[in-house]
Design an enzyme around this catalytic site. Structure first.
Site, PDB file in Angstrom:
ATOM      1  N   GLU A 185      28.202  58.289  31.861  1.00 28.44           N
ATOM      2  CA  GLU A 185      28.886  59.568  31.428  1.00 28.44           C
ATOM      3  C   GLU A 185      27.913  60.732  31.520  1.00 28.44           C
ATOM      4  O   GLU A 185      27.623  61.516  30.817  1.00 28.44           O
ATOM      5  CB  GLU A 185      28.855  59.338  29.774  1.00 28.44           C
ATOM      6  CG  GLU A 185      29.778  58.146  29.516  1.00 28.44           C
ATOM      7  CD  GLU A 185      30.200  57.972  27.946  1.00 28.44           C
ATOM      8  OE1 GLU A 185      29.627  58.843  27.031  1.00 28.44           O
ATOM      9  OE2 GLU A 185      30.788  57.217  27.473  1.00 28.44           O
TER      10      GLU A 185
ATOM     11  N   GLU B 194      35.545  49.065  30.631  1.00 23.98           N
ATOM     12  CA  GLU B 194      35.506  49.208  29.222  1.00 23.98           C
ATOM     13  C   GLU B 194      37.026  49.317  28.807  1.00 23.98           C
ATOM     14  O   GLU B 194      37.404  49.907  27.780  1.00 23.98           O
ATOM     15  CB  GLU B 194      34.893  50.156  28.624  1.00 23.98           C
ATOM     16  CG  GLU B 194      33.234  50.274  29.099  1.00 23.98           C
ATOM     17  CD  GLU B 194      32.515  51.314  28.436  1.00 23.98           C
ATOM     18  OE1 GLU B 194      33.059  51.946  27.503  1.00 23.98           O
ATOM     19  OE2 GLU B 194      31.377  51.472  28.715  1.00 23.98           O
TER      20      GLU B 194
HETATM   21  C1  XIL Z   1      30.489  51.952  21.705  1.00 24.61           C
HETATM   22  C2  XIL Z   1      30.424  50.534  20.865  1.00 24.61           C
HETATM   23  O1  XIL Z   1      31.303  50.016  21.395  1.00 24.61           O
HETATM   24  C3  XIL Z   1      30.107  51.143  19.544  1.00 24.61           C
HETATM   25  O2  XIL Z   1      29.846  49.804  18.724  1.00 24.61           O
HETATM   26  C4  XIL Z   1      29.145  52.248  19.484  1.00 24.61           C
HETATM   27  O3  XIL Z   1      28.973  52.388  18.033  1.00 24.61           O
HETATM   28  C5  XIL Z   1      29.362  53.172  20.299  1.00 24.61           C
HETATM   29  O4  XIL Z   1      29.508  52.884  21.429  1.00 24.61           O
HETATM   30  N1  XIL Z   1      31.513  54.247  26.216  1.00 24.61           N
HETATM   31  C6  XIL Z   1      30.327  53.460  26.464  1.00 24.61           C
HETATM   32  C7  XIL Z   1      30.131  52.320  25.294  1.00 24.61           C
HETATM   33  O5  XIL Z   1      29.854  53.460  27.633  1.00 24.61           O
HETATM   34  O6  XIL Z   1      28.716  52.068  25.433  1.00 24.61           O
HETATM   35  C8  XIL Z   1      30.640  52.839  24.320  1.00 24.61           C
HETATM   36  O7  XIL Z   1      30.437  51.742  23.363  1.00 24.61           O
HETATM   37  C9  XIL Z   1      32.077  53.017  24.145  1.00 24.61           C
HETATM   38  C10 XIL Z   1      32.427  54.322  24.957  1.00 24.61           C
END
Ligand code: XIL
Length: 359
Positions: A129, A236
Site C-alpha cells: 500500500e 486478498e
Molecule cells: C486486515 C485484517 O484482515 C484484519 O484482521 C486487521 O484488523 C486489519 O488488516 N489489506 C491488507 C491486509 O493488506 O493486511 C488487511 O488485513 C486487509 C486490507
C-alpha cells in the site's frame, strides 16, 4: 477442489490462530494450497519496539503450514502507511527520522524476518500500500515517501532478494485496477524495472464490492503487467455484499447512517448470492484467460464468518466469500469451480496469442 485447476495457485488469508482451530483444517486443505497469515507477520506485530522481534506466532504459523503441506505467503515486510508502521521506526530523537536511519531500520527488519524463514516462505509481500488514494498524488503521503521517495521501495526489494533469494517478491496494493491508481501502479512498476529492482509480481488485493467490480480496469492491468513481464497475484479477494464506498464519500458525512446498516443479519437473500456468484464467475473467467500472467489467486479469509468485512469499515454481518458461516459452499463456490473446470478442459483460448498484446 479449487486448487485442482492447475492454471494458477489458489490460496487464502487465514486467522493467525489457524493452528488452534482444527475445525477449519478440512475446509482449508480441501480447497487451498497456499496460506497468508492475516496479521502476525506485519511489522507492528513482529517488531513492536526496535530490536524486540516477536517470532513465536509466525514460527507456529509456518510450522502449521509445513505440517499440512501448505505454502506460505509472508505478509508483509513494509507497510507504507504511517499508522501501520511502528512509531519507533519513523522517529529519531523526537524528530522525523533521517532517510539513512529509516532505510537502515528497514534493511534490518527485512533481513531478520525474510532471512529467518528462507525457503520456508515462498512468496513475500515486500511493500504494501505505497500508492496514494488521491488521484492527484503518486505515492501515499507518509513518512516513507516524504523521507525516502521511491527509493525505499527499490531498497526494500533489493533487501528482500538478498534475504530470500528464491522467493517470489510482490508489490501489493488495493484499488489499483481502478482508473487513476492503475496508472500510478504502472508508473511504479516501470520505475522499479528501470532501477533493476527485483520485483516479480504485483498483488492486486481485490477487495471488491458487489455490482461495481472494475473488470475493464482489471483487464487493462493484466495486459500492462504482461507487457512489463511482471506476474499478477490477486492477493486478498472478496466481494462485499454491503457496498461500503459511501463510508469515505463526501467528507465522511454518511458514517452515522452507515454505522447502523446491517441488512443481512439473519441471512443473505438468494438473489444477492446469485449476483455474487455471477460476478465471481466473471472474475475467474478473466483470471483463466490470463493464466499466463496470473500466478495466484488468494481469498481474504476462509469463510463468511471469519471475514474482516464483518468489522471493516463498520460492524455488520457480511457474506463476501465462497463458503458460508458453517463452511458450506455457496453459489459462488459452485460458479467458480465450474469456470475452473471448463478452463482446465479447454485451455487454449485465443488470448494466449501473446503477440496480440505486443503494444
Ligand atoms: C486486515 C485484517 O484482515 C484484519 O484482521 C486487521 O484488523 C486489519 O488488516 N489489506 C491488507 C491486509 O493488506 O493486511 C488487511 O488485513 C486487509 C486490507
Amino acid at each position: 477442489m479449487l486448487h485442482a485447476a492447475g492454471l494458477f495457485s489458489v490460496g487464502v488469508g487465514v486467522s493467525d490462530f489457524i493452528f488452534e482451530q482444527p475445525n477449519d483444517w478440512r475446509l482449508l486443505e480441501n480447497n487451498f494450497e497456499v496460506i497468508t497469515p492475516e496479521n502476525c507477520m506485519k511489522p507492528r506485530a513482529v517488531q513492536p519496539a526496535e530490536g524486540d522481534f516477536r517470532f513465536d506466532h509466525c514460527d507456529a504459523f509456518v510450522a502449521f503450514a509445513e505440517e499440512h503441506n501448505l505454502r506460505v505467503v509472508g505478509h508483509c515486510l513494509v507497510w507504507a502507511d504511517s499508522d501501520k508502521t511502528p512509531d519507533w521506526w519513523m522517529t529519531e530523537n523526537g524528530q522525523p527520522t533521517s532517510k539513512e536511519t529509516l532505510l537502515r531500520r528497514m534493511g534490518t527488519h527485512i533481513e531478520m524476518v525474510a532471512g529467518r524463514y528462507g525457503d520456508r516462505i515462498s512468496e513475500w509481500d515486500v511493500v504494501n500500500e505505497a500508492l496514494s488514494d488521491n488521484s492527484e498524488e503518486y505515492l501515499r503521503n507518509t513518512v516513507w515517501a516524504r523521507v525516502a521517495g521511491e527509493e525505499y521501495i527499490v531498497r526494500a526489494f533489493e533487501c528482500a532478494r538478498e534475504a530470500a533469494p528464491n522467493a517470489l517478491l510482490v508489490y501489493n496494493d488495493y484499488n489499483v485496477d481502478a482508473d487513476g491508481k492503475r496508472a500510478n501502479l504502472i508508473r511504479l512498476v516501470k520505475f522499479l524495472k528501470e532501477q533493476d529492482a527485483p520485483i516479480d509480481a504485483v498483488g492486486l488485493q481485490g477487495h471488491y464490492e458487489l455490482d461495481s467490480i472494475p473488470y475493464d480496469g482489471l483487464e487493462l492491468m493484466l495486459k500492462a503487467m504482461r507487457r512489463l513481464q511482471v506476474k499478477v497475484i490477486v492477493s486478498e479477494l472478496d466481494i462485499d455484499v454491503i457496498p461500503r464506498s459511501r463510508w469515505w464519500a463526501d467528507g465522511n458525512k454518511y458514517r452515522d447512517e452507515l454505522r447502523t446498516l446491517n441488512p443481512y443479519q439473519d441471512e443473505c437473500p438468494p438473489e444477492i448470492l446469485r449476483r455474487q456468484a455471477d460476478q465471481y464467475a466473471k472474475l475467474f473467467e478473466l483470471f483463466c484467460r490470463y493464466d499466463d500472467v496470473v500466478e495466484r489467486v488468494s481469498f481474504w479469509n476462509l469463510h463468511d464468518g471469519q471475514s474482516w468485512l464483518n468489522y471493516f469499515p463498520w460492524k455488520r454481518v457480511n457474506h463476501p466469500l465462497l463458503f458460508d458461516r458453517k463452511g458450506f459452499p455457496k453459489p459462488a463456490y459452485h460458479s467458480v469451480v465450474k469456470v475452473l473446470r471448463e478452463s482446465t478442459l479447454a485451455p487454449h483460448s485465443p488470448i494466449r496469442d501473446l503477440s496480440a498484446d505486443a503494444n
